[in-house]
Design a protein around this motif. Sequence first.
Motif, short mmCIF file in Angstrom:
data_model
loop_
_atom_site.label_atom_id
_atom_site.label_comp_id
_atom_site.label_asym_id
_atom_site.label_seq_id
_atom_site.Cartn_x
_atom_site.Cartn_y
_atom_site.Cartn_z
N THR A 257 0.85 -1.20 0.00
CA THR A 257 0.00 0.00 0.00
C THR A 257 0.88 1.25 0.00
N GLY A 258 1.90 1.21 0.80
CA GLY A 258 2.80 2.36 0.89
C GLY A 258 3.46 2.65 -0.44
N LEU A 259 3.85 1.53 -1.14
CA LEU A 259 4.56 1.70 -2.42
C LEU A 259 3.66 2.28 -3.50
N THR A 260 2.34 1.95 -3.40
CA THR A 260 1.41 2.44 -4.45
C THR A 260 0.82 3.82 -4.10
N SER A 261 1.13 4.32 -2.90
CA SER A 261 0.56 5.62 -2.52
C SER A 261 1.16 6.75 -3.37
N GLU A 262 0.36 7.73 -3.57
CA GLU A 262 0.80 8.82 -4.46
C GLU A 262 1.78 9.75 -3.78
N GLY A 263 2.54 10.41 -4.59
CA GLY A 263 3.44 11.44 -4.08
C GLY A 263 4.64 10.90 -3.33
N LEU A 264 4.97 9.63 -3.59
CA LEU A 264 6.10 9.03 -2.86
C LEU A 264 7.41 9.45 -3.53
N THR A 265 8.29 10.02 -2.76
CA THR A 265 9.57 10.46 -3.35
C THR A 265 10.53 9.26 -3.41
N ASP A 266 11.64 9.45 -4.12
CA ASP A 266 12.58 8.33 -4.37
C ASP A 266 13.12 7.69 -3.10
N GLU A 267 13.46 8.55 -2.16
CA GLU A 267 14.14 8.02 -0.96
C GLU A 267 13.26 7.05 -0.15
N PRO A 268 12.03 7.51 0.23
CA PRO A 268 11.18 6.53 0.93
C PRO A 268 10.79 5.34 0.08
N ARG A 269 10.66 5.54 -1.27
CA ARG A 269 10.32 4.40 -2.15
C ARG A 269 11.39 3.32 -2.05
N GLU A 270 12.65 3.76 -2.11
CA GLU A 270 13.74 2.76 -2.03
C GLU A 270 13.70 2.03 -0.69
N ALA A 271 13.40 2.81 0.37
CA ALA A 271 13.33 2.19 1.71
C ALA A 271 12.20 1.17 1.75
#
Length: 454
Positions: A257-271
């Motif tokens: 869910t977190g990965l598909t949430s909108e507005g996710l920047t690169d850094e948290p996505r990688e985490a």
Amino acid sequence: MKFPHSIRWRLQLWYGVLLALLLGGFGVTAYQLESARQLRRIDEELQQRLPVLVKSQRPSRANREIREFSLSPRDAALFDPQGDGAFYYVVWLRHGEPVTRSASAPRDVPEPPPGTPPNRKRGDLRETFLFPGPGDCVLVGRSVSRDLADLRLLAWWLGGVGAAVLLLGLAGGAWLVGRALRPIAEITSAAGKIAGGDLTRRIDTADTGSELGQLAEVLNTTFSRLDAAFTRQARFTADAAHELRTPLAVMLIHLQTGLTSEGLTDEPREAFEASQRAAQRMRRLTESLLALARLDSDTAIHALCDLAPLVRGAVELLRPLALQQEITLEMELRPASGSGNAEQLGQIVTNLVSNAISYNRAGGTVHVKTASEPGTAILTVSDTGQGISPDDLPHIFERFYRADSVRSGSAGRSGLGLAITRAIVEAHGGTLTVTSEPGQGSVFTVRLPGGGEM
Ligand code: ADP
């Protein structure tokens, strides 16, 4: 069992040597006692006749200086004229007839020197003598050849009876030793089966009165404790893996869910992605642990199933992985039916083929073959990969063992695949073997009991 190390043969040898010594000692003593008794009897018989000879010499009527020797007919009857064992006499007189002898006396009897012991043995002759006056001597003797022959017969008898008793004793000893050691063989066989994996088995302790029965009791207690520890460990693994499943599933859902949430920047996505990979790896690990725990409790249903379609299914499943790593998958499938659980047998194929792909080189080949021999189904998975070093080879089937050289480059692998594979194969009564040439590739061979060709 080999002679020098076998308790049975050592006991038998000691027993035989002791029995032989005992019988030999008994025989020699009996022979010595009998021969001494015979000699004493002969000497007594000889000595009884000496006084007769002494009193049969008297001064001559014509010349009192001269002594005469003459035996009365009654006394002469004591000395048989001839025959084996006949008593003879020889009389030497200083003043008178120098030598007088009975008819059966040998010609060459030497006069005993004064002062010598009163008995002597010359060949087969026994002689006793007396010196009634200075320079006079009376001697009685007889042949002992018949007595010696009797003694020789006795020696043969003793030897024969001794040998028969020794043989009987050895046969009885062998039977007794065999009986005494039989429980050891039974304990060894039962302990071997328990050590081979059947921890529920116990040694029969019917003979608990003896030391071996007590040993069996002690071993049984040890096996019970081992069994209990093993069951506890399997239950703990299963429970832990089972309890981890739900939190892991929740984690994976939230990460997704977190990965598909909108507005996710690169850094948290990688985490998030790193956490998702880690959680997925943990899920695979818990699945493997659960599979192992289920195998340890062995509740799977077995039936006769063909390995060929299982291989086809596993290969289809793994084809994307092979394509990704530029590996060619080759199949050579002949009907081969093994008795077992289809799901678990499918897992064997999947594990071996997935390893053969993962530890291969780019552009390599994986060859999967099924074949059958009477009563046996055979699966062979060969690859053209990096191979396994001789140091790692004996350990690759251990739980969580991973060869160092590949540890870093294969994230997501647990070191449990081959442990599970071997556990399944062994639970099916089969064997899993491997040959490997570092730099050339490896060949894993599974042999399962079954109907062979379907
Ligand atoms: P893993 O999850 O690490 O693959 P396995 O139990 O399947 O665990 O294998 C144990 C180890 O055996 C691996 O880490 C690897 O070093 C070695 N191994 C297994 N299969 C192969 C293969 N086909 N070629 C080379 N090495 C292999």
